[in-house]
Design a protein around this motif. Structure first.
Motif, short mmCIF file in Angstrom:
data_model
loop_
_atom_site.label_atom_id
_atom_site.label_comp_id
_atom_site.label_asym_id
_atom_site.label_seq_id
_atom_site.Cartn_x
_atom_site.Cartn_y
_atom_site.Cartn_z
N VAL A 221 -0.62 12.28 -8.90
CA VAL A 221 -1.97 12.20 -8.33
C VAL A 221 -1.88 12.52 -6.85
CG1 VAL A 221 -3.97 10.74 -7.91
CG2 VAL A 221 -2.58 10.40 -9.96
N PRO A 222 -2.57 13.49 -6.38
CA PRO A 222 -2.50 13.77 -4.95
C PRO A 222 -3.20 12.66 -4.18
CG PRO A 222 -4.13 15.20 -6.02
CD PRO A 222 -3.51 14.38 -7.10
N ALA A 223 -2.42 11.93 -3.39
CA ALA A 223 -2.99 10.80 -2.65
C ALA A 223 -3.56 11.31 -1.34
CB ALA A 223 -1.93 9.74 -2.40
N GLY A 224 -4.72 11.88 -1.43
CA GLY A 224 -5.35 12.43 -0.25
C GLY A 224 -5.65 11.36 0.78
N GLY A 225 -5.45 11.68 2.03
CA GLY A 225 -5.77 10.71 3.07
C GLY A 225 -4.66 9.70 3.32
N GLY A 226 -3.57 9.72 2.53
CA GLY A 226 -2.37 8.88 2.72
C GLY A 226 -2.61 7.55 3.38
N GLY A 227 -2.58 7.56 4.73
CA GLY A 227 -2.68 6.33 5.51
C GLY A 227 -3.92 5.52 5.19
N ALA A 228 -5.05 6.21 5.06
CA ALA A 228 -6.30 5.50 4.76
C ALA A 228 -6.21 4.82 3.41
CB ALA A 228 -7.47 6.48 4.78
N PHE A 229 -5.58 5.50 2.46
CA PHE A 229 -5.47 4.93 1.13
C PHE A 229 -4.57 3.68 1.14
CE2 PHE A 229 -3.78 4.67 -3.18
CZ PHE A 229 -4.98 4.65 -3.88
N VAL A 230 -3.49 3.75 1.93
CA VAL A 230 -2.60 2.59 2.08
C VAL A 230 -3.42 1.37 2.50
CG1 VAL A 230 -0.78 1.60 3.53
CG2 VAL A 230 -0.52 3.91 2.60
N ILE A 231 -4.29 1.58 3.47
CA ILE A 231 -5.08 0.46 4.01
C ILE A 231 -6.08 -0.05 2.97
CG2 ILE A 231 -6.85 -0.10 5.73
CD1 ILE A 231 -5.21 1.74 7.64
N VAL A 232 -6.72 0.88 2.26
CA VAL A 232 -7.68 0.46 1.24
C VAL A 232 -6.99 -0.42 0.19
CG1 VAL A 232 -9.14 1.27 -0.66
CG2 VAL A 232 -9.24 2.40 1.56
N VAL A 233 -5.83 0.03 -0.28
CA VAL A 233 -5.09 -0.75 -1.28
C VAL A 233 -4.68 -2.10 -0.71
CG1 VAL A 233 -2.95 -0.88 -2.63
CG2 VAL A 233 -4.25 1.25 -2.55
N GLY A 234 -4.15 -2.08 0.51
CA GLY A 234 -3.71 -3.32 1.14
C GLY A 234 -4.85 -4.33 1.27
N GLY B 86 0.82 -1.21 0.00
CA GLY B 86 0.00 0.00 0.00
C GLY B 86 0.86 1.26 0.00
N GLU B 87 1.93 1.26 0.81
CA GLU B 87 2.84 2.41 0.85
C GLU B 87 3.43 2.67 -0.54
OE1 GLU B 87 3.43 4.29 3.42
OE2 GLU B 87 2.90 3.14 5.22
N TYR B 88 3.80 1.59 -1.21
CA TYR B 88 4.39 1.75 -2.54
C TYR B 88 3.35 2.21 -3.56
CZ TYR B 88 9.08 0.51 -1.48
OH TYR B 88 10.35 0.58 -0.99
N ALA B 89 2.11 1.75 -3.37
CA ALA B 89 1.05 2.19 -4.28
C ALA B 89 0.84 3.70 -4.13
CB ALA B 89 -0.24 1.43 -4.00
N VAL B 90 0.83 4.17 -2.89
CA VAL B 90 0.68 5.61 -2.65
C VAL B 90 1.88 6.36 -3.24
CG1 VAL B 90 0.68 7.39 -0.87
CG2 VAL B 90 -0.76 5.36 -0.60
N GLY B 91 3.07 5.83 -2.98
CA GLY B 91 4.28 6.44 -3.53
C GLY B 91 4.21 6.56 -5.05
N LEU C 171 -8.07 -8.29 7.94
CA LEU C 171 -8.40 -7.64 9.20
C LEU C 171 -7.18 -6.90 9.78
CD1 LEU C 171 -11.21 -7.89 10.48
CD2 LEU C 171 -10.21 -9.48 12.14
N LEU C 172 -6.03 -7.57 9.74
CA LEU C 172 -4.82 -6.97 10.31
C LEU C 172 -4.33 -5.81 9.47
CD1 LEU C 172 -2.85 -10.10 11.55
CD2 LEU C 172 -3.97 -8.36 12.92
N VAL C 173 -4.52 -5.88 8.15
CA VAL C 173 -4.08 -4.78 7.29
C VAL C 173 -4.75 -3.48 7.72
CG1 VAL C 173 -4.16 -3.84 4.95
CG2 VAL C 173 -3.54 -6.23 5.31
N THR C 174 -6.00 -3.58 8.18
CA THR C 174 -6.73 -2.36 8.55
C THR C 174 -6.08 -1.62 9.72
OG1 THR C 174 -8.19 -3.60 10.00
CG2 THR C 174 -8.95 -3.28 7.76
N THR C 175 -5.23 -2.30 10.49
CA THR C 175 -4.53 -1.58 11.57
C THR C 175 -3.47 -0.65 11.01
OG1 THR C 175 -2.77 -3.20 11.83
CG2 THR C 175 -4.81 -3.59 13.08
N GLY C 176 -2.87 -1.05 9.87
CA GLY C 176 -1.85 -0.22 9.24
C GLY C 176 -0.57 -0.07 10.05
N GLN C 177 -0.40 -0.88 11.09
CA GLN C 177 0.76 -0.75 11.98
C GLN C 177 1.94 -1.59 11.50
OE1 GLN C 177 0.95 1.21 14.76
NE2 GLN C 177 -1.03 2.04 14.13
#
Lengths: 256, 465
Positions: B142-155, B130-135, B365-371
């Motif tokens: 493309v402005p990746a608004g919401g950063g962290g949330a987007f990482v989780i959605v992709v993941g 997800g981090e790489y997708a945002v990158g 489920l764990l991806v949603t923590t983003g930790q």
């Protein structure tokens, strides 16, 4: 390697996918020693043992039915059951382990009266002819010996190769009137062979030596088995090798 | 080569197949290249493409040392694992050795921990993806608004996609995996070679001068504990031990070889990264720090290439971990530690859909923590417990010396090496964050509870089954 006393045919059966062994094939091959290789291809996501635990009984039962059918036709038959990620590797391994000189790739065959034997100049003609003779002697099938040459000037050499094959066939119990010889000139040997195969019920050919192109694009025999509607009997590479000297002699002198 | 193995699930082992009592054979189809590719493919996603920024932030340039410590510990475990795997070339890897060497209770704890440890690892890789997708999006303007949330959605989306593909896909992906690994190693080699030459001043550019251990010595060890997730892949080779050709030779080579290979790449990557940008810049860049290093050297094309490589690597690692986790679940359900239904195979696709769902569900489920850090550490925790116990199992089995035990590969420097392997594996756990330790202990206690509730009458040690 060429003096193997008996012919042994490996018959791979995709045993849990409902693949059937046609009745005429069972009858014809009851004169050879047959090894039925029941296999089940499993995807990489699955451990082979995982599939075995669940499907072994079902697969074994199906295989036993085929084995019984061959035995009832009077054949000398045995069987192996393998769960594998890679059926081609399995077929090659079991064929080598059990010293099978040929592999029968199944396709439906409602009748088995005319067979096409493809003979190229670089293979051990005699082994193929002897195998065909031994298997088919008791039947009444008609054998077409078939040679494709890209160049019509080489027709004569083709005739000579087929004559050697015909003589061997005769020695092994196939009467002359059951043998047809056909030398065909065509730039596209594979296409020509596939077209001729349509008029026959079984194709016999030698496993080709893998050239670099074939390593990439797949072996000719597999291509043919995939493209014809007939069963294909592939004579294994190990049994086709001929010494250089003999090769030159058969071809009518050294080539430039 | 033939040896009688201790369970009813095993048979006669040859180089190319395992033959069971009824005569049914299981073909071995993974060669040395395939084995190395599983090991390297599982590992390389983490150490290079996720950790450099986090590690440099914690320990500075000395984090290269953290990776080296991880490699040495992994090697101390890979050698005993190789010995056990050549004696028991069966699916299930570490779980199998421990349950046969030390009994069902240890087996249950390790087996369940291995399943969930790989679930944590898969989630970690998916967050990395997800981090790489945002990158990539940011790079594309493309402005990746919401950063962290987007990482989780992709993941989450990719996690669901990979699981569904594993359930229904019957194409062989092994050759694809080999190609991906070869491509990654090729790209990284060019990148590192250039970076190394630059670090030694070949191109006449000033490197960022800095202290080796800006944070002191303790962070070297805590960082080693964090980045140990980068070395979880070699044990995955053992989980497919039943499918490796010529196991006596290929298993040790694939396991030890993949650890050494990725270890060298990791240490060099950190060295190059800290020389190019300095720890603070790396820390600021976070999970995709290596992209900034590539930008420093090769400009935008370099950054794009590494973003692409990062997507490939994290995806390949996530996929490999999901598949391994499903294998682990199969191994414990075969032994009735969890209900046999868990490893049911459907005839249509031939895939273990129940097990894959039991992996994919918790992963998402764990991806949603983003930790990232917690996921990585819990995965490491659960693996390190298994690694330590593998070493103990080797000591236990060698001491008992049962008739069936006839490994093709012998661990050098026995018993010192497995003893150090056990101590260092358990020791590394002490340097993790308290939260990771709590979650890890919680999983293990849960596993023990499950064993007492469900599988108390299962007996696996030696030939008891």
């Amino acid at each position: 390697m060429t003096d193997v006393p008996e012919n042994r045919v490996l018959v791979p059966i995709e045993v849990l996918r409902g693949q059937d062994v046609p009745e005429p094939v069972i009858e014809t091959f009851s004169s050879a020693s047959v090894v039925l290789l029941g296999y089940h291809e499993i995807p990489e996501q699955t451990a082979p043992d995982q599939a075995r635990m669940q499907f072994e009984d079902q697969a074994q039962n199906a295989l036993t039915d085929f084995e019984t059918a061959f035995a009832e036709a009077g054949g000398d038959v045995s069987s192996r059951l393998v769960f594998t990620h890679d059926p081609l590797k399995t077929i090659e391994r079991v064929a080598a382990e059990l010293e099978c000189d040929s592999v029968l790739l199944l396709n439906p065959a409602p009748v088995l009266r005319q067979i096409l034997v493809a003979i190229s100049e670089t293979v051990n003609v005699e082994h193929i002819a002897r195998l065909v003779g031994d298997v088919m002697a008791d039947s009444d099938v008609e054998v077409t010996l078939y040679h494709v040459t890209p160049d019509s000037e080489e027709r004569e050499r083709g005739e000579r190769i087929l004559e050697t094959a015909a003589e061997t066939l005769e020695e092994h119990g196939i009467d002359r009137d059951r043998i047809v010889k056909a030398v065909v000139a065509d730039d596209e040997p594979l296409e020509a062979l596939l077209a001729s195969a349509e008029n026959h019920h079984l194709v016999v050919l030698g496993e080709s030596k893998p050239t670099i192109r074939e390593r990439i694009w797949g072996d000719v025999s597999e291509t043919i088995a995939g493209q014809t509607v007939n069963p294909v009997l592939v004579v294994r590479r190990d049994y086709l090798e001929v010494p250089e000297a003999e090769l030159e002699e058969a071809a009518g002198g050294p080539r430039g | 080569m033939a040896s009688d193995l201790p369970s009813e699930g095993s048979g006669t082992v040859t180089d190319d197949a395992t033959r069971h009592e009824g005569g049914t054979e299981l073909e071995r189809t993974i060669g040395l290249t395939g084995g190395l590719s599983i090991g390297v493919g599982t590992m390389i996603g983490a150490g290079i493409f996720v950790f450099p920024g986090l590690a440099a932030g914690q320990a500075g340039p000395a984090s290269a040392l953290s990776f080296a410590i991880g490699a040495v510990i992994a090697l101390f475990v890979a050698l005993p694992t190789s010995e056990l795997a050549t004696a028991m070339p069966e699916s299930g890897g570490g779980y199998y050795f421990i349950s046969r060497g030390m009994g069902a209770a240890y087996g249950a704890i390790v087996g369940i921990s291995l399943w969930l440890g790989l679930v944590f690892a898969s989630a970690f890789y998916l967050v990395g993806f997800g981090e790489y997708a945002v990158g990539t999006l940011v790079e594309a303007g493309v402005p990746a608004g919401g950063g962290g949330a987007f990482v989780i959605v992709v993941g989450v989306a990719v996690g669901v996609g990979l699981t569904a593909m594993s359930m229904t896909g019957t194409e062989n992906t092994a050759s694809l995996q080999n190609t991906v690994v070869a491509l990654l190693l090729g790209m990284l080699s060019v990148f590192l070679l250039y970076g190394l030459l630059d670090s030694f001043g070949v191109f006449g550019r000033e490197t960022v001068p800095q202290e080796l251990t800006p944070e002191g010595y303790l962070p070297i060890l805590t960082t080693a504990a964090l980045v140990f997730t980068s070395y979880l892949g070699f044990a995955q080779v053992a989980t497919v031990a039943g499918e490796i050709t010529d196991p006596g030779r290929n298993l040790p080579l694939a396991m030890v070889g993949s650890v050494v290979l990725v270890g060298v790449f990791y240490v060099l990557t950190i060295f190059v990264a800290t020389s190019a940008l300095g720890s603070e810049a790396l820390e600021a860049a976070g999970e995709t720090a290596i992209v900034e290093v590539a930008r420093e050297y090769f400009g935008r094309p370099g950054a794009v290439a590494i973003l692409f490589a990062g997507l490939l690597a994290t995806l390949s690692s996530a996929n490999a971990s999901i598949l391994s986790s499903s294998r682990a679940l199969y191994a414990i359900s075969r032994d009735r530690i969890v209900p046999p239904g868990a490893s049911k195979v459907n005839l249509k696709y031939g895939t273990p859909h129940v097990a894959l769902a039991l992996v994919g569900g918790p992963v998402v489920l764990l991806v949603t923590t983003g930790q990232t850090e917690i996921l990585a550490e819990v995965a490491s925790f659960l693996h390190l417990v298994m690694y330590g116990l593998i070493c103990v199992a080797l000591l236990a089995i060698r001491r008992e010396d049962p008739d069936w035990y006839d490994p093709d590969f012998n661990t050098p420097a026995y018993p010192v090496l497995p003893a150090i392997g056990a101590i260092s594996s358990f020791g590394l756990i002490a340097f993790m964050q308290p939260l990771s330790q709590v979650i890890g202990v919680f999983v293990m206690v849960g596993a023990l509870g499950w064993y007492l509730y469900y599988a108390r009458d299962v007996s696996l040690k030696g030939g008891e089954l």
